[in-house]
Design a protein around this motif. Structure first.
Motif, mmCIF file in Angstrom:
data_model
loop_
_atom_site.group_PDB
_atom_site.id
_atom_site.type_symbol
_atom_site.label_atom_id
_atom_site.label_comp_id
_atom_site.label_asym_id
_atom_site.label_seq_id
_atom_site.Cartn_x
_atom_site.Cartn_y
_atom_site.Cartn_z
ATOM 1 N N LEU A 165 8.696 23.403 -21.871
ATOM 2 C CA LEU A 165 8.371 22.195 -22.630
ATOM 3 C C LEU A 165 6.861 22.018 -22.761
ATOM 4 O O LEU A 165 6.354 21.649 -23.820
ATOM 5 C CB LEU A 165 8.990 20.985 -21.924
ATOM 6 C CG LEU A 165 9.113 19.682 -22.718
ATOM 7 C CD1 LEU A 165 9.907 19.905 -24.000
ATOM 8 C CD2 LEU A 165 9.759 18.609 -21.864
ATOM 9 N N LEU A 166 6.128 22.310 -21.683
ATOM 10 C CA LEU A 166 4.662 22.253 -21.730
ATOM 11 C C LEU A 166 4.121 23.245 -22.752
ATOM 12 O O LEU A 166 3.232 22.913 -23.560
ATOM 13 C CB LEU A 166 4.086 22.545 -20.344
ATOM 14 C CG LEU A 166 2.566 22.736 -20.248
ATOM 15 C CD1 LEU A 166 1.827 21.509 -20.753
ATOM 16 C CD2 LEU A 166 2.169 23.054 -18.807
ATOM 17 N N ALA A 167 4.638 24.483 -22.745
ATOM 18 C CA ALA A 167 4.198 25.496 -23.712
ATOM 19 C C ALA A 167 4.494 25.046 -25.137
ATOM 20 O O ALA A 167 3.682 25.259 -26.052
ATOM 21 C CB ALA A 167 4.889 26.830 -23.415
ATOM 22 N N GLU A 168 5.644 24.408 -25.330
ATOM 23 C CA GLU A 168 6.027 23.940 -26.658
ATOM 24 C C GLU A 168 5.080 22.854 -27.165
ATOM 25 O O GLU A 168 4.594 22.913 -28.305
ATOM 26 C CB GLU A 168 7.458 23.407 -26.599
ATOM 27 C CG GLU A 168 7.963 22.809 -27.896
ATOM 28 C CD GLU A 168 9.340 22.186 -27.728
ATOM 29 O OE1 GLU A 168 9.428 20.950 -27.750
ATOM 30 O OE2 GLU A 168 10.321 22.948 -27.558
ATOM 31 N N LYS A 169 4.822 21.861 -26.334
ATOM 32 C CA LYS A 169 3.958 20.751 -26.750
ATOM 33 C C LYS A 169 2.531 21.238 -27.006
ATOM 34 O O LYS A 169 1.865 20.768 -27.939
ATOM 35 C CB LYS A 169 3.962 19.654 -25.689
ATOM 36 C CG LYS A 169 5.331 19.058 -25.402
ATOM 37 C CD LYS A 169 6.000 18.552 -26.670
ATOM 38 C CE LYS A 169 7.396 18.012 -26.381
ATOM 39 N NZ LYS A 169 8.113 17.620 -27.620
ATOM 40 N N LEU A 170 2.059 22.156 -26.179
ATOM 41 C CA LEU A 170 0.713 22.672 -26.371
ATOM 42 C C LEU A 170 0.624 23.488 -27.657
ATOM 43 O O LEU A 170 -0.362 23.375 -28.407
ATOM 44 C CB LEU A 170 0.289 23.530 -25.171
ATOM 45 C CG LEU A 170 -1.110 24.134 -25.262
ATOM 46 C CD1 LEU A 170 -2.171 23.040 -25.412
ATOM 47 C CD2 LEU A 170 -1.404 24.998 -24.045
ATOM 48 N N GLU A 171 1.619 24.313 -27.932
ATOM 49 C CA GLU A 171 1.598 25.098 -29.166
ATOM 50 C C GLU A 171 1.599 24.188 -30.389
ATOM 51 O O GLU A 171 0.895 24.454 -31.370
ATOM 52 C CB GLU A 171 2.796 26.044 -29.217
ATOM 53 C CG GLU A 171 2.787 26.936 -30.451
ATOM 54 C CD GLU A 171 3.938 27.928 -30.492
ATOM 55 O OE1 GLU A 171 4.140 28.543 -31.556
ATOM 56 O OE2 GLU A 171 4.636 28.081 -29.467
ATOM 57 N N GLU A 172 2.373 23.110 -30.325
ATOM 58 C CA GLU A 172 2.380 22.160 -31.443
ATOM 59 C C GLU A 172 0.999 21.533 -31.632
ATOM 60 O O GLU A 172 0.550 21.320 -32.754
ATOM 61 C CB GLU A 172 3.431 21.083 -31.193
ATOM 62 C CG GLU A 172 4.859 21.599 -31.296
ATOM 63 C CD GLU A 172 5.901 20.538 -30.995
ATOM 64 O OE1 GLU A 172 7.099 20.803 -31.224
ATOM 65 O OE2 GLU A 172 5.512 19.450 -30.531
ATOM 66 N N HIS A 173 0.326 21.243 -30.523
ATOM 67 C CA HIS A 173 -1.029 20.674 -30.601
ATOM 68 C C HIS A 173 -2.010 21.694 -31.198
ATOM 69 O O HIS A 173 -2.845 21.335 -32.024
ATOM 70 C CB HIS A 173 -1.492 20.256 -29.207
ATOM 71 C CG HIS A 173 -2.928 19.824 -29.152
ATOM 72 N ND1 HIS A 173 -3.336 18.544 -29.496
ATOM 73 C CD2 HIS A 173 -4.063 20.506 -28.811
ATOM 74 C CE1 HIS A 173 -4.656 18.463 -29.362
ATOM 75 N NE2 HIS A 173 -5.117 19.634 -28.946
#
Length: 247
Positions: A102-110
């Motif tokens: 989930l952290l990787a996902e949110k960071l990639e979106e950012h």
């Protein structure tokens, strides 16, 4: 020093900087709390046995190499720390895998300014725990194969055994933390390994610094979310387009 070997540490450094982003602090906090709890328990169990384990490692030294004990003692400490910290990281990653994803996902979106296909909420991340466990088990099987080869090599060239184990664990750290964003995009584990291998110098130096970080008190508590951020940066900048940029 080759540029690829320098770029790996830079990704971890930038990963630490990204921990302060307001939009991802919650997703950093969850794996951080898991890390603290597991590390506290493992440290309590390890400290009482550390001296005994060091003695056993030195005891494996053949008699004809006894004159090298002064050199091998610090290497034995490095080997033991590498094994204990990799064990700690494995347990922490196993439990925190959905939150790391989930952290990787949110960071990639950012970083990319667009949503990741199939994006998850915290509740969905918890529901995907069995799938995450399955992915982590595949990594453990991959690790076991390398561990057997490293063990055989350790008997052949025993003075270099600590360095061999450290190198193996460093490579596994690179695969571990670069895999989270690739898993979010449903890439197979074999494809994830191929892409990490396409950037050998960058990947290995990144994993080596992560491995060193797990061996430093306090730093080892925050190394996991920082490594997830660094691995996600590598995915966005080097691995996302099929790993075509060669290290």
């Amino acid at each position: 020093m080759p540029p690829a070997l320098l770029s790996g540490p830079q990704y971890l450094h930038r990963g630490f900087q990204l921990l302060r982003l307001p939009g991802i602090r919650l997703f950093v906090l969850l794996p951080l709390l898991i890390n603290v709890a597991i590390f506290a328990a493992l440290s309590y169990l390890t400290m009482s046995r550390f001296s005994q384990w060091i003695g056993q490692l030195i005891g494996w030294l053949p008699d004809w190499l006894g004159f090298l004990e002064w050199l091998l003692w610090p290497l034995a400490v490095i080997l033991l720390l590498a094994i204990v910290m990799y064990f700690f990281s494995t347990i922490a990653n196993l439990i925190a895998a959905p939150f790391n994803g989930l952290l990787a996902e949110k960071l990639e979106e950012h970083l990319c300014g667009e949503e990741v296909a199939g994006r998850e909420t915290i509740a969905q991340a918890l529901a995907s725990f069995p799938r995450s466990i399955g992915r982590e088990c595949r990594k453990l099987l991959y690790y076991a194969g390398f561990a057997i080869l490293t063990l055989i090599a350790s008997f052949i060239i025993s003075p270099l055994a600590p360095l061999l184990w450290f190198a193996m664990n460093a490579w596994m750290m690179a695969i571990e933390y670069c895999d989270y964003p690739m898993d979010n995009h449903r890439l197979s584990f074999s494809e994830a390994r191929r892409r990490v291998a396409s950037q050998r110098g960058t990947s290995f130096s990144f994993g080596a610094l992560v491995m060193l970080g797990t061996m430093i008190p306090i730093v080892n508590l925050i190394i996991m979310p920082a490594a997830v951020c660094g691995g996600t940066l590598m995915w966005v900048e080097r691995l996302k387009e099929g790993g075509d940029k060669r290290a």
